[in-house]
Design a protein around this motif. Sequence first.
Motif, short mmCIF file in Angstrom:
data_model
loop_
_atom_site.label_atom_id
_atom_site.label_comp_id
_atom_site.label_asym_id
_atom_site.label_seq_id
_atom_site.Cartn_x
_atom_site.Cartn_y
_atom_site.Cartn_z
N LEU A 113 0.81 -1.22 0.00
CA LEU A 113 0.00 0.00 0.00
C LEU A 113 0.85 1.27 0.00
O LEU A 113 0.30 2.37 0.07
CB LEU A 113 -0.95 0.00 1.21
N ALA A 114 2.15 1.09 -0.09
CA ALA A 114 3.04 2.26 -0.03
C ALA A 114 2.72 3.25 -1.14
O ALA A 114 2.72 2.90 -2.33
CB ALA A 114 4.50 1.81 -0.13
N GLY A 115 2.41 4.49 -0.75
CA GLY A 115 2.13 5.54 -1.72
C GLY A 115 0.74 5.48 -2.35
O GLY A 115 0.39 6.33 -3.17
N VAL A 116 -0.06 4.51 -1.97
CA VAL A 116 -1.38 4.35 -2.58
C VAL A 116 -2.38 5.33 -1.96
O VAL A 116 -2.44 5.49 -0.74
CB VAL A 116 -1.88 2.90 -2.39
N ARG A 117 -3.17 5.99 -2.81
CA ARG A 117 -4.16 6.94 -2.30
C ARG A 117 -5.59 6.41 -2.33
O ARG A 117 -6.45 6.87 -1.61
CB ARG A 117 -4.07 8.25 -3.10
N GLU A 118 -5.83 5.43 -3.25
CA GLU A 118 -7.21 4.95 -3.41
C GLU A 118 -7.23 3.43 -3.53
O GLU A 118 -6.58 2.86 -4.41
CB GLU A 118 -7.81 5.59 -4.68
#
Lengths: 81, 81, 148, 148
Positions: B66-71
């Motif tokens: 999920l690193a850097g994930v926004r959605e």
Amino acid sequence: MDVLYFAWVRERIGIPREQVETEAATVAELVAELSAREDRYAAAFADLSALRVALDQDLMDFDASLAGVREVAFFPPMTGG
Amino acid sequence: MDVLYFAWVRERIGIPREQVETEAATVAELVAELSAREDRYAAAFADLSALRVALDQDLMDFDASLAGVREVAFFPPMTGG
Amino acid sequence: MKIAVQQAPFDFGAEAEAFSAGATGAGAVVTFTGVVRDAEEGSLSAMEIEHYPGMTERALTKITEEAMRRWSLADALVIHRYGRMETGDQIMMVATASRHRKDAFEAAEYLMDYLKSRAPFWKKEFLKNGNSDWVEAKDADEDALTRW
Amino acid sequence: MKIAVQQAPFDFGAEAEAFSAGATGAGAVVTFTGVVRDAEEGSLSAMEIEHYPGMTERALTKITEEAMRRWSLADALVIHRYGRMETGDQIMMVATASRHRKDAFEAAEYLMDYLKSRAPFWKKEFLKNGNSDWVEAKDADEDALTRW
């Protein structure tokens, strides 16, 4: 018997159809008979692998019997679609 | 992080999207965290083989980071066409 | 290349005609249209299609660009509706144009196979008896992707 | 089932739309359209299609009936023109409707493959430089039949 020609076969022989009286038993015999008649027939029938034949509107082989056949058609491979 | 739900996942969880504060490193960890929260999440995530996940609108596996994930979006297999 | 995701109905005949007319020099045009069909003999009242705005356009664009790369296409088109529809309504269409019919056919099948399993649409059927159900994805649709 | 062999242009969009609307309960509609394309960059002046009246209708009917037998089709359509046409003109179309997209696609490809090599049409290209040539059949078209 009605004999029909289409596409470049028609152009080479010079007519679209004709009535032929023949004793030929097979398509191959009819082809030989016509080819002996005149150069334009010999030219059109020179390479049978480039020709197709239909008997009474069904595609057939050149060794097919002409018994009972009313309409023979010669033409090149089809290019519809 | 925005978490979106579609189709029966949305119906089961009861909302189409929410903001989630999480330290989860992978999708699987996020799923475990949500499932522990309330029954409706546990019910929606009971069978992961019946679910798909998209990270920032690209289909991914449940072990994806999920690193850097926004959605993040959870939904059943697609049935368009 | 045209991708449209819309609630409004589209005019299949007009779209097909315009696509064909625009694909100059192509020779072969294939279209596929998906129509809402009845669940069982007269039991369907309506169908509702949900989608994932943003990802839908992104997925359809990726799939169509990949088809343009794999086959020699003059043009490609995808239109897909969402929202409420009734039996007989057109849900979506794809169209492909190529010099060769094989390319046009294969690319259209590829678009359909990928659209079915990779574009974020979900169908829900509303029956006349008041029940409603999400349409389940078919294993056959996922299996179809192994062909490519 | 509809077979039409005609000199007049047909309205592809209207035919596709009417076919789709008539195929109730089908779900999947595939169309193929053949368009006169240029021989080489701008060199084609016109195309002329000769056919064998009587045998043409007979061959197309046989091919379409066979497709209806082999696949689960709600309906099938073949329209083919003959006579003189220009670049961009629609030569022919087939359409198939089925509950399943695989059947609709396969049946349309079958119709095209057989129509190409078994329906008595011959194309002649007239070039702007005054030359004209009968289009030669492709081995690939004959080979395509081995698939079925």
